[in-house]
Scaffold this motif. Sequence first.
Motif, mmCIF file in Angstrom:
data_model
loop_
_atom_site.group_PDB
_atom_site.id
_atom_site.type_symbol
_atom_site.label_atom_id
_atom_site.label_comp_id
_atom_site.label_asym_id
_atom_site.label_seq_id
_atom_site.Cartn_x
_atom_site.Cartn_y
_atom_site.Cartn_z
ATOM 1 N N GLY A 104 0.819 -1.214 0.005
ATOM 2 C CA GLY A 104 -0.106 -0.026 0.146
ATOM 3 C C GLY A 104 0.972 1.130 0.017
ATOM 4 O O GLY A 104 1.976 1.109 0.103
ATOM 5 N N GLY A 105 0.174 2.623 -0.157
ATOM 6 C CA GLY A 105 0.729 3.471 -0.128
ATOM 7 C C GLY A 105 1.578 4.100 1.194
ATOM 8 O O GLY A 105 2.351 4.705 1.430
ATOM 9 N N THR A 106 0.804 3.312 2.423
ATOM 10 C CA THR A 106 1.203 3.884 3.641
ATOM 11 C C THR A 106 2.768 3.152 3.876
ATOM 12 O O THR A 106 3.499 3.881 4.363
ATOM 13 C CB THR A 106 0.354 2.956 4.912
ATOM 14 O OG1 THR A 106 -0.958 3.498 4.563
ATOM 15 C CG2 THR A 106 0.653 3.407 5.956
ATOM 16 N N HIS A 134 0.065 11.057 8.367
ATOM 17 C CA HIS A 134 1.534 11.566 7.902
ATOM 18 C C HIS A 134 2.334 11.839 9.254
ATOM 19 O O HIS A 134 3.439 11.686 9.143
ATOM 20 C CB HIS A 134 1.250 12.984 6.988
ATOM 21 C CG HIS A 134 0.827 12.521 5.548
ATOM 22 N ND1 HIS A 134 0.039 13.463 4.916
ATOM 23 C CD2 HIS A 134 1.207 11.341 4.926
ATOM 24 C CE1 HIS A 134 -0.149 12.808 3.611
ATOM 25 N NE2 HIS A 134 0.647 11.804 3.666
ATOM 26 N N ASN A 184 -6.025 15.185 0.377
ATOM 27 C CA ASN A 184 -6.723 14.791 1.519
ATOM 28 C C ASN A 184 -6.286 15.523 2.634
ATOM 29 O O ASN A 184 -5.123 15.422 2.935
ATOM 30 C CB ASN A 184 -6.555 13.119 1.802
ATOM 31 C CG ASN A 184 -7.250 12.449 2.919
ATOM 32 O OD1 ASN A 184 -8.067 13.104 3.484
ATOM 33 N ND2 ASN A 184 -6.846 11.402 3.056
ATOM 34 N N TYR A 215 -4.355 9.109 -5.015
ATOM 35 C CA TYR A 215 -5.632 9.184 -5.789
ATOM 36 C C TYR A 215 -5.788 9.518 -7.143
ATOM 37 O O TYR A 215 -6.704 9.973 -7.760
ATOM 38 C CB TYR A 215 -6.705 10.284 -4.787
ATOM 39 C CG TYR A 215 -6.683 9.954 -3.555
ATOM 40 C CD1 TYR A 215 -7.903 9.238 -3.296
ATOM 41 C CD2 TYR A 215 -6.099 10.254 -2.703
ATOM 42 C CE1 TYR A 215 -8.357 8.848 -1.826
ATOM 43 C CE2 TYR A 215 -6.248 10.002 -1.063
ATOM 44 C CZ TYR A 215 -7.283 9.254 -0.786
ATOM 45 O OH TYR A 215 -7.817 8.968 0.525
ATOM 46 N N SER A 244 -0.178 4.818 -4.152
ATOM 47 C CA SER A 244 -1.077 3.971 -3.499
ATOM 48 C C SER A 244 -1.992 3.327 -4.664
ATOM 49 O O SER A 244 -2.278 4.011 -5.347
ATOM 50 C CB SER A 244 -1.886 4.464 -2.496
ATOM 51 O OG SER A 244 -3.243 3.586 -2.032
HETATM 52 C C1 LIG Z 1 -3.489 10.761 1.492
HETATM 53 C C2 LIG Z 1 -3.100 9.372 1.637
HETATM 54 N N1 LIG Z 1 -1.837 8.870 1.451
HETATM 55 C C3 LIG Z 1 -1.765 7.544 1.455
HETATM 56 C C4 LIG Z 1 -2.952 6.726 1.881
HETATM 57 C C5 LIG Z 1 -2.568 5.218 1.970
HETATM 58 O O1 LIG Z 1 -3.092 4.499 1.235
HETATM 59 P P1 LIG Z 1 -2.949 2.987 1.363
HETATM 60 O O2 LIG Z 1 -4.312 2.245 1.788
HETATM 61 O O3 LIG Z 1 -2.641 2.310 -0.158
HETATM 62 O O4 LIG Z 1 -1.888 2.271 2.476
HETATM 63 C C6 LIG Z 1 -4.067 7.239 1.928
HETATM 64 C C7 LIG Z 1 -5.195 6.215 2.460
HETATM 65 O O5 LIG Z 1 -6.244 6.731 2.840
HETATM 66 C C8 LIG Z 1 -4.250 8.514 2.096
HETATM 67 O O6 LIG Z 1 -5.522 9.212 2.101
#
Ligand SMILES: Cc1ncc(COP(=O)(O)O)c(C=O)c1O
Length: 395
Positions: A104-106, A134, A184, A215, A244
């Motif tokens: 994931g992006g996290t 963040h 976001n 996104y 992500s």
């Molecule tokens: C701004 C932002 N960055 C990163 C992520 C991470 O997404 P992932 O679920 O792929 O880890 C999110 C998820 O809500 C997000 O809103």
Amino acid sequence: MTKQYLLAGLPDRKPDPLLALLKKFASNERLDKIDLGVGVYRDGTGRTPVMAAVKSAEHHLWETQDTKSYIGPEGDPSFVSLLTHEVFGEGTVTEKLAGVQTPGGTAALRLSAEILAHDKDRTIWIGTPTWANHNAIFGTVGLSIKTYRFFDPRSQAVHVDEMLSAFESAQSGDAILLHASCHNPTGAAISKEAWSAIAEVVARKGLIPLFDNAYQGLGRGFVQDAEGMLIVLNAADEAIVAISCSKSFSLYRERTGAAFVLGNSATDLNKGVANFAYHARASYSMPPAHGAAIVAAVLGDPGRRKLWIDELASMRSRVSEIRTALADRLSIYAPRLSAVAGQEGMFSLLPVTPENVTHLREVHGIYMPDSGRVNLAGLRIEQVDLASQAIGELL
Ligand SMILES: Cc1ncc(COP(=O)(O)O)c(C=O)c1O
């Protein structure tokens, strides 16, 4: 000798407020309840469906996948390569990039934070408000965090001036966190001129942009949503991009993403990737295969890719239809909220108080976090009037 205990000494941690909100929503039996909280795409029936392109890819994988053996901390190179070309296109930036697959992006942000934190004197600059995680991600690795005001929910104004003056006061080598598109929690869009101004200060001062690209495709278009990021990447000597696939491929729980470094030489890029891999190995060892295999099977097959592009376009147009309708109705109560129409992605940040949020939940069955961040995909078009009236009367 007195015994020392582990658990009692741990800090108290509150559960994620959005997940707590989800529980409250689930336990309300009202039929006309509306969930504007959790940040997932919903279709016109309120579901978060598996995309048809993803289903087709899964079918293909079921038929062809012949091993579940380990793949390594860098993940699947064909996924990384296909995603590179899809996200960054075929320009010179693509040649200056190298990346790894992440859960994931996290995790992409976490690996990025780890390599930035190698220099203990480095600061990361973050515009407020931002995605709550963040601060946790960058704080956990010990980076020093400095903030500046990016967006004011009262006026709905984007403060590019305050962002640029924060960057002017940064040191060479400091990192700046930028949302690639669909900010976001605010939805605030940055103009092409502002991206160029950011690119100029990044290049002049030697700052390291870190793009959170979560996104892409849910704003103006998949290619258009990368335009601002590419302006900056074209100017930067070095940069990091955390991608992500959760939203753009609707793969949330499959944990699919990637972390990229942009650098000046193959030696530097190899070092960046080796350091990502080192930190991956020391935490989750290697990323889960399934989501990335799906993305590779979508992007690598012209038929599935076309299906995905069309599905993403219809998700985008549903969100933008809701956005236009909501902005139209809310601006009757508060003219400044006509700005919501010019924002992008799934979110907007409404100027409501926590008391307003409680009132909306208890009286109207409308759920949102105390911050006033609303996920527009949580609305059906026929609910826009009702929701706007309930919110508008509080503005
Ligand atoms: C701004 C932002 N960055 C990163 C992520 C991470 O997404 P992932 O679920 O792929 O880890 C999110 C998820 O809500 C997000 O809103």
